[in-house]
Write a protein that holds these residues in place. Structure first.
Motif, mmCIF file in Angstrom:
data_model
loop_
_atom_site.group_PDB
_atom_site.id
_atom_site.type_symbol
_atom_site.label_atom_id
_atom_site.label_comp_id
_atom_site.label_asym_id
_atom_site.label_seq_id
_atom_site.Cartn_x
_atom_site.Cartn_y
_atom_site.Cartn_z
ATOM 1 N N GLY A 7 0.818 -1.207 0.000
ATOM 2 C CA GLY A 7 0.000 0.000 0.000
ATOM 3 C C GLY A 7 0.849 1.252 0.000
ATOM 4 N N LYS A 8 0.335 2.272 0.664
ATOM 5 C CA LYS A 8 1.043 3.548 0.709
ATOM 6 C C LYS A 8 2.257 3.475 1.619
ATOM 7 N N VAL A 9 3.169 4.431 1.425
ATOM 8 C CA VAL A 9 4.376 4.510 2.248
ATOM 9 C C VAL A 9 4.325 5.794 3.065
ATOM 10 N N GLY A 10 4.402 5.662 4.385
ATOM 11 C CA GLY A 10 4.433 6.822 5.265
ATOM 12 C C GLY A 10 5.836 7.051 5.785
ATOM 13 N N LYS A 11 6.272 8.285 5.773
ATOM 14 C CA LYS A 11 7.622 8.636 6.246
ATOM 15 C C LYS A 11 7.533 9.124 7.695
ATOM 16 N N VAL A 12 8.260 8.447 8.578
ATOM 17 C CA VAL A 12 8.189 8.728 10.011
ATOM 18 C C VAL A 12 9.591 8.966 10.557
ATOM 19 N N LEU A 13 9.732 9.990 11.384
ATOM 20 C CA LEU A 13 11.012 10.274 12.038
ATOM 21 C C LEU A 13 10.900 9.949 13.518
ATOM 22 N N ILE A 14 11.854 9.177 14.042
ATOM 23 C CA ILE A 14 11.908 8.904 15.475
ATOM 24 C C ILE A 14 13.029 9.749 16.070
ATOM 25 N N TYR A 81 14.776 17.668 8.851
ATOM 26 C CA TYR A 81 13.866 16.752 9.515
ATOM 27 C C TYR A 81 12.492 17.365 9.768
ATOM 28 N N LEU A 82 12.330 18.640 9.505
ATOM 29 C CA LEU A 82 11.077 19.323 9.809
ATOM 30 C C LEU A 82 10.154 19.442 8.606
ATOM 31 N N TYR A 83 10.556 18.914 7.454
ATOM 32 C CA TYR A 83 9.769 19.137 6.247
ATOM 33 C C TYR A 83 9.265 17.862 5.584
ATOM 34 N N PHE A 84 10.045 16.780 5.601
ATOM 35 C CA PHE A 84 9.626 15.604 4.834
ATOM 36 C C PHE A 84 8.774 14.601 5.606
ATOM 37 N N PRO A 85 8.847 14.483 6.953
ATOM 38 C CA PRO A 85 8.088 13.416 7.609
ATOM 39 C C PRO A 85 6.573 13.637 7.587
ATOM 40 N N ASP A 86 5.862 12.529 7.495
ATOM 41 C CA ASP A 86 4.409 12.551 7.659
ATOM 42 C C ASP A 86 4.034 12.374 9.123
ATOM 43 N N ALA A 121 1.235 13.572 12.044
ATOM 44 C CA ALA A 121 0.882 12.746 13.202
ATOM 45 C C ALA A 121 2.069 12.664 14.159
ATOM 46 N N ILE A 122 1.790 12.773 15.455
ATOM 47 C CA ILE A 122 2.837 12.721 16.476
ATOM 48 C C ILE A 122 2.391 11.787 17.596
ATOM 49 N N ILE A 123 3.271 10.873 18.007
ATOM 50 C CA ILE A 123 3.028 10.065 19.194
ATOM 51 C C ILE A 123 4.251 10.167 20.107
ATOM 52 N N VAL A 124 4.031 9.895 21.395
ATOM 53 C CA VAL A 124 5.105 9.962 22.395
ATOM 54 C C VAL A 124 5.249 8.594 23.047
ATOM 55 N N LEU A 125 6.487 8.114 23.139
ATOM 56 C CA LEU A 125 6.772 6.817 23.752
ATOM 57 C C LEU A 125 7.628 6.991 24.997
ATOM 58 N N ALA A 126 7.166 6.449 26.112
ATOM 59 C CA ALA A 126 7.983 6.360 27.322
ATOM 60 C C ALA A 126 8.669 5.000 27.311
ATOM 61 N N ASN A 127 9.968 4.995 27.104
ATOM 62 C CA ASN A 127 10.710 3.738 27.000
ATOM 63 C C ASN A 127 11.193 3.308 28.380
ATOM 64 N N ALA A 196 -2.174 3.673 10.992
ATOM 65 C CA ALA A 196 -3.583 3.837 10.640
ATOM 66 C C ALA A 196 -3.943 5.307 10.504
ATOM 67 N N ARG A 197 -3.339 6.136 11.328
ATOM 68 C CA ARG A 197 -3.619 7.575 11.229
ATOM 69 C C ARG A 197 -3.005 8.181 9.977
ATOM 70 N N LEU A 198 -1.826 7.705 9.602
ATOM 71 C CA LEU A 198 -1.177 8.226 8.393
ATOM 72 C C LEU A 198 -1.910 7.783 7.138
ATOM 73 N N HIS A 199 -2.569 6.628 7.203
ATOM 74 C CA HIS A 199 -3.269 6.082 6.039
ATOM 75 C C HIS A 199 -4.723 5.791 6.385
ATOM 76 N N PRO A 200 -5.551 6.814 6.541
ATOM 77 C CA PRO A 200 -6.961 6.581 6.856
ATOM 78 C C PRO A 200 -7.663 5.890 5.696
ATOM 79 N N PRO A 201 -8.713 5.118 5.994
ATOM 80 C CA PRO A 201 -9.440 4.430 4.923
ATOM 81 C C PRO A 201 -10.129 5.440 4.015
ATOM 82 N N PRO A 202 -10.293 5.121 2.728
ATOM 83 C CA PRO A 202 -10.967 6.043 1.809
ATOM 84 C C PRO A 202 -12.403 6.295 2.241
#
Length: 222
Positions: A7-14, A81-86, A121-127, A196-202
């Motif tokens: 399917g689609k490709v989402g670009k994510v920065l960690i 890093y501030l321009y290309f990520p989804d 889209a942004i998520i936060v992880l407590a490792n 799922a948030r980066l690729h919502p259903p049509p």
């Protein structure tokens, strides 16, 4: 993990402070080969590709995850890093309050530069990886008398940082997850939700006739 239909490709920065376990999280998520003895070298820049089943059926979605070098000091991301990520995955260590403080600076930087991408889209992880390592039974005999005090204080500090992170994420309207780089299943939910948030259903039309016309058009194009 592999599938013929992509399917689609989402670009994510960690990103996050140096040493919070970003690379360990990705290595565990993608390969499942990280344990307490795994040696993780500091990252300059790397790319991982994950094929994600969001549970909606059809093709898997693909995430291209960019692993960035850990930040120090003020915590400003390099401009590119501030321009290309989804989407962004912000990681912190609950045993180090300053790593959470750095995420606020990163989030401000992202918000300031996302005019062209309002749906970032942004998520936060407590490792929790660092907490587990501190609790491993490898203390020298001379520290035995001090250990009970450390064990008493540690959970309170971690709980305080986690509560502060939850409150901040609620104000910023971003999702907060508690994960452990040593436990692969703990990583599935946040990355599936992000994908799922980066690729919502049509969106389906409420007009049956229009749907039929669209389906016929798609068949004729193929």
């Amino acid at each position: 993990m592999l599938t013929a239909k992509i399917g689609k490709v989402g670009k994510v920065l960690i990103c996050g402070m140096k040493g919070v376990g970003k690379t360990a999280l990705l290595e565990q998520l993608i390969y499942g080969n990280v344990n307490m003895d795994t040696e993780i070298h500091p990252t300059i820049e790397d790319i991982y590709v994950a094929s994600v089943d969001t549970g909606r059926g059809g093709a898997r979605e693909t995430l291209r995850i960019y692993d960035s070098a850990g930040l120090q000091g003020k915590g400003q991301l390099p401009r590119h890093y501030l321009y290309f990520p989804d989407g962004y995955v912000l990681v912190y260590d609950p045993t180090d309050p300053s790593s959470l403080d750095m995420l606020a600076d990163i989030k401000t930087d992202i918000d300031r530069n996302k005019e062209k991408k309002d749906n970032v889209a942004i998520i936060v992880l407590a490792n929790m990886r660092a907490r587990n390592r501190r609790e491993s039974p490898a203390s020298p005999p001379t520290q035995i008398t001090q250990q009970p005090h450390v064990q008493q204080q540690q959970p309170d500090q971690v709980e305080s940082v986690l509560n502060r992170a939850n409150n901040w994420c609620a104000r910023e309207r971003i999702k907060h997850y508690t994960v452990n780089a040593m436990e692969r299943p703990s990583l599935y939910e946040p990355f599936i939700a992000l994908c799922a948030r980066l690729h919502p259903p049509p969106t389906k039309s409420s007009f049956p006739q229009l749907r039929q016309v669209m389906q016929k058009t798609q068949k004729s194009d193929s």
